[in-house]
Design a protein around this motif. Structure first.
Motif, mmCIF file in Angstrom:
data_model
loop_
_atom_site.group_PDB
_atom_site.id
_atom_site.type_symbol
_atom_site.label_atom_id
_atom_site.label_comp_id
_atom_site.label_asym_id
_atom_site.label_seq_id
_atom_site.Cartn_x
_atom_site.Cartn_y
_atom_site.Cartn_z
ATOM 1 N N PHE A 64 0.772 -0.991 0.110
ATOM 2 C CA PHE A 64 0.124 0.067 0.032
ATOM 3 C C PHE A 64 0.714 1.217 -0.113
ATOM 4 O O PHE A 64 0.546 2.300 -0.694
ATOM 5 N N SER A 65 1.837 1.273 0.748
ATOM 6 C CA SER A 65 2.859 2.415 1.105
ATOM 7 C C SER A 65 3.547 2.380 -0.459
ATOM 8 O O SER A 65 3.782 3.912 -0.780
ATOM 9 N N ALA A 66 3.797 1.595 -1.203
ATOM 10 C CA ALA A 66 4.783 1.840 -2.487
ATOM 11 C C ALA A 66 3.581 2.325 -3.610
ATOM 12 O O ALA A 66 4.044 3.137 -4.398
ATOM 13 N N THR A 67 2.393 1.717 -3.386
ATOM 14 C CA THR A 67 1.162 2.233 -4.535
ATOM 15 C C THR A 67 1.071 3.868 -4.086
ATOM 16 O O THR A 67 1.055 4.726 -4.981
ATOM 17 N N ILE A 68 1.069 4.265 -2.876
ATOM 18 C CA ILE A 68 0.756 5.684 -2.586
ATOM 19 C C ILE A 68 2.091 6.491 -3.071
ATOM 20 O O ILE A 68 1.980 7.456 -3.695
ATOM 21 N N ALA A 69 3.324 5.870 -2.781
ATOM 22 C CA ALA A 69 4.501 6.515 -3.391
ATOM 23 C C ALA A 69 4.544 6.505 -4.886
ATOM 24 O O ALA A 69 5.037 7.615 -5.412
ATOM 25 N N GLN A 70 3.829 5.662 -5.475
ATOM 26 C CA GLN A 70 3.913 5.713 -7.228
ATOM 27 C C GLN A 70 2.829 6.746 -7.517
ATOM 28 O O GLN A 70 3.186 7.499 -8.567
ATOM 29 N N VAL A 71 1.744 6.697 -6.876
ATOM 30 C CA VAL A 71 0.701 7.703 -7.246
ATOM 31 C C VAL A 71 1.009 9.111 -7.045
ATOM 32 O O VAL A 71 0.965 9.942 -8.064
ATOM 33 N N ILE A 72 1.849 9.220 -6.254
ATOM 34 C CA ILE A 72 2.663 10.610 -6.073
ATOM 35 C C ILE A 72 3.721 10.889 -6.909
ATOM 36 O O ILE A 72 3.760 11.862 -7.725
ATOM 37 N N GLY A 73 4.407 9.935 -6.974
ATOM 38 C CA GLY A 73 5.763 10.006 -7.939
ATOM 39 C C GLY A 73 5.507 10.449 -9.339
ATOM 40 O O GLY A 73 6.069 11.098 -9.972
ATOM 41 N N VAL A 74 4.421 9.474 -9.739
ATOM 42 C CA VAL A 74 4.389 9.456 -11.371
ATOM 43 C C VAL A 74 3.278 10.802 -11.573
ATOM 44 O O VAL A 74 3.570 11.214 -13.070
ATOM 45 N N MET A 75 3.243 11.666 -10.894
ATOM 46 C CA MET A 75 2.513 13.020 -11.200
ATOM 47 C C MET A 75 3.410 13.806 -11.776
ATOM 48 O O MET A 75 3.196 14.672 -13.087
ATOM 49 N N GLY A 76 4.713 13.733 -11.421
ATOM 50 C CA GLY A 76 5.828 14.722 -11.893
ATOM 51 C C GLY A 76 6.090 14.266 -13.456
ATOM 52 O O GLY A 76 5.958 15.229 -14.306
ATOM 53 N N SER A 77 5.906 13.191 -13.858
ATOM 54 C CA SER A 77 5.953 12.588 -15.257
ATOM 55 C C SER A 77 4.808 13.166 -15.867
ATOM 56 O O SER A 77 4.945 13.604 -17.214
ATOM 57 N N GLY A 78 3.602 13.144 -15.333
ATOM 58 C CA GLY A 78 2.322 13.367 -15.941
ATOM 59 C C GLY A 78 2.452 14.791 -16.261
ATOM 60 O O GLY A 78 1.949 15.281 -17.299
ATOM 61 N N PHE A 79 2.893 15.731 -15.359
ATOM 62 C CA PHE A 79 3.038 17.348 -15.675
ATOM 63 C C PHE A 79 3.896 17.412 -16.849
ATOM 64 O O PHE A 79 3.551 18.141 -17.737
ATOM 65 N N LEU A 80 4.982 16.868 -16.749
ATOM 66 C CA LEU A 80 5.866 16.947 -17.949
ATOM 67 C C LEU A 80 5.586 16.379 -19.161
ATOM 68 O O LEU A 80 5.702 17.150 -20.281
ATOM 69 N N TRP A 81 4.930 15.287 -19.141
ATOM 70 C CA TRP A 81 4.433 14.789 -20.391
ATOM 71 C C TRP A 81 3.456 15.702 -21.131
ATOM 72 O O TRP A 81 3.228 15.848 -22.364
ATOM 73 N N ALA A 82 2.628 15.998 -20.183
ATOM 74 C CA ALA A 82 1.377 17.198 -20.738
ATOM 75 C C ALA A 82 2.161 18.142 -21.327
ATOM 76 O O ALA A 82 1.583 18.626 -22.335
ATOM 77 N N ALA A 83 3.094 18.770 -20.565
ATOM 78 C CA ALA A 83 3.612 20.116 -21.481
ATOM 79 C C ALA A 83 4.419 19.602 -22.632
ATOM 80 O O ALA A 83 4.341 20.611 -23.605
ATOM 81 N N LEU A 84 5.101 18.493 -22.754
ATOM 82 C CA LEU A 84 5.476 18.089 -23.752
ATOM 83 C C LEU A 84 4.726 17.916 -25.196
ATOM 84 O O LEU A 84 5.049 18.326 -26.003
ATOM 85 N N TYR A 85 3.737 17.369 -24.511
ATOM 86 C CA TYR A 85 2.607 17.127 -25.803
ATOM 87 C C TYR A 85 2.003 18.502 -26.158
ATOM 88 O O TYR A 85 1.891 18.878 -27.485
ATOM 89 N N LEU A 86 1.808 19.489 -25.146
ATOM 90 C CA LEU A 86 1.042 20.787 -25.687
ATOM 91 C C LEU A 86 2.132 21.504 -26.291
ATOM 92 O O LEU A 86 1.527 22.460 -27.163
ATOM 93 N N TYR A 87 3.389 21.645 -25.971
ATOM 94 C CA TYR A 87 4.427 22.438 -26.810
ATOM 95 C C TYR A 87 4.661 21.792 -28.042
ATOM 96 O O TYR A 87 4.956 22.796 -29.106
ATOM 97 N N THR A 88 4.703 20.645 -28.365
ATOM 98 C CA THR A 88 5.049 20.064 -29.509
ATOM 99 C C THR A 88 3.926 19.741 -30.499
ATOM 100 O O THR A 88 4.184 19.580 -31.655
ATOM 101 N N GLY A 89 2.735 19.545 -29.837
ATOM 102 C CA GLY A 89 1.499 18.964 -30.805
ATOM 103 C C GLY A 89 1.684 17.701 -31.034
ATOM 104 O O GLY A 89 0.868 17.286 -31.945
ATOM 105 N N LYS A 90 2.839 16.893 -30.630
ATOM 106 C CA LYS A 90 2.845 15.626 -30.999
ATOM 107 C C LYS A 90 2.651 14.497 -29.902
ATOM 108 O O LYS A 90 3.396 14.246 -28.803
ATOM 109 N N LEU A 91 1.464 13.978 -29.832
ATOM 110 C CA LEU A 91 1.187 12.916 -28.849
ATOM 111 C C LEU A 91 2.038 11.607 -28.697
ATOM 112 O O LEU A 91 2.347 10.837 -27.665
#
Length: 286
Positions: free
Chosen positions: A176-203
């Motif tokens: 459970f603690s590892a899953t909570i860490a994963q939920v929080i940790g991958v948010m950073g990649s989520g922010f970055l990938w969203a910006a990557l998509y919107l800046y380049t327009g390439k999904l």
């Protein structure tokens, strides 16, 4: 609409009805691991976007904007690559310094298998398609709130991306603690990938980074192993802060100046808005 995205995930992500005999190894793997289902969701997403009045193809044609800066593009790719390798090869123990400087690669030949490949392709396509739909939903809902539509789309979709991993608890022994860490940790990649998509327009770019992150993990521990570990050391908490904080700061920087103008131009193109005040206007340098 957000619930509809998750319902689509449940319908097409773990779908087992397409599975084929194990004697047909390739077809069995791409169907059993959900690759075909992920492609089906991507096709549906294109038609959903069209039905919502948005651009049919999530990959925009590159149009050279006077606001586009090659240095920003290179820096964005560099940060995405840094995030990829930090997530793929990070190792921590009781020593605090390991959260910053300790990396290890344990790629093993025995994990170069077809399931390791297809189980990384599936989330690369499926989860990035989900993010695309979330971004469209937020952008459409706030299409005329130009000040807020972009940060809402980037950060809300990133948070929901993290929360979508909450169901991993118990997966091949993930605690459970590892899953909570994963939920929080991958948010950073989520922010970055969203910006990557919107800046380049390439999904396909965030899809590629997502695939590589999962594939590198599979090559080190196997595709059917627990996706995350958390020991509760101080270094683990610091690592979580770095994984979210660094992408957060970087994407906030992307919200200003010519960087923001390029993203706004792409947003207007995604939403099929023809009267963008950002298009072909000069923006002061930051």
């Amino acid at each position: 609409m957000l619930l509809a995205v998750y319902f689509l995930d449940q319908q097409y992500g773990p779908d087992v009805s397409l599975r084929i005999s194990r004697n047909l190894r390739f077809l069995h793997s791409v169907t059993g691991q959900g690759v075909i289902a992920a492609l089906a969701l991507l096709i549906i997403a294109c038609f959903l976007g069209k039905a919502w009045g948005c651009h049919f193809n999530p990959n925009l044609k590159f149009i050279k904007s006077r606001n586009f800066q090659i240095s920003t593009f290179i820096l964005l790719l560099a940060f995405a690559t840094l995030d990829l390798f930090y997530n793929a090869f990070r190792v921590t123990d009781k020593q605090i310094w390991t959260a910053f400087f300790y990396f290890s690669s344990d790629i093993q030949a025995k994990y170069f298998t077809l399931p390791s490949l297809t189980s990384a392709i599936e989330p690369g396509i499926l989860e990035e398609t989900e993010r695309y739909l979330m971004i469209l939903i937020f952008l459409t809902g706030f299409k005329y709130a130009r000040k807020w539509r972009l940060p809402i789309a980037v950060y809300a979709s990133g948070i929901l991306f993290g929360l979508s991993h909450a169901g991993n608890v118990g997966w091949n022994g993930e605690t459970f603690s590892a899953t909570i860490a994963q939920v929080i940790g991958v948010m950073g990649s989520g922010f970055l990938w969203a910006a990557l998509y919107l800046y380049t327009g390439k999904l396909w770019l965030p899809m590629l980074y997502h695939f590589l992150m999962d594939y590198l993990a599979n090559l080190q521990s196997g595709w059917n192993s627990a996706g995350w570990t958390f020991s509760g050391y101080a270094s683990d908490y610091i690592q979580e802060i770095l994984m979210v904080g660094v992408p957060l700061v970087f994407t906030i920087w992307m919200m200003y100046g010519k960087r923001r103008a390029v993203i706004e131009e792409n947003v207007d193109r995604l939403l099929n808005l023809k009267d963008s005040k950002f298009i072909n206007k000069k923006v002061s340098r930051n």
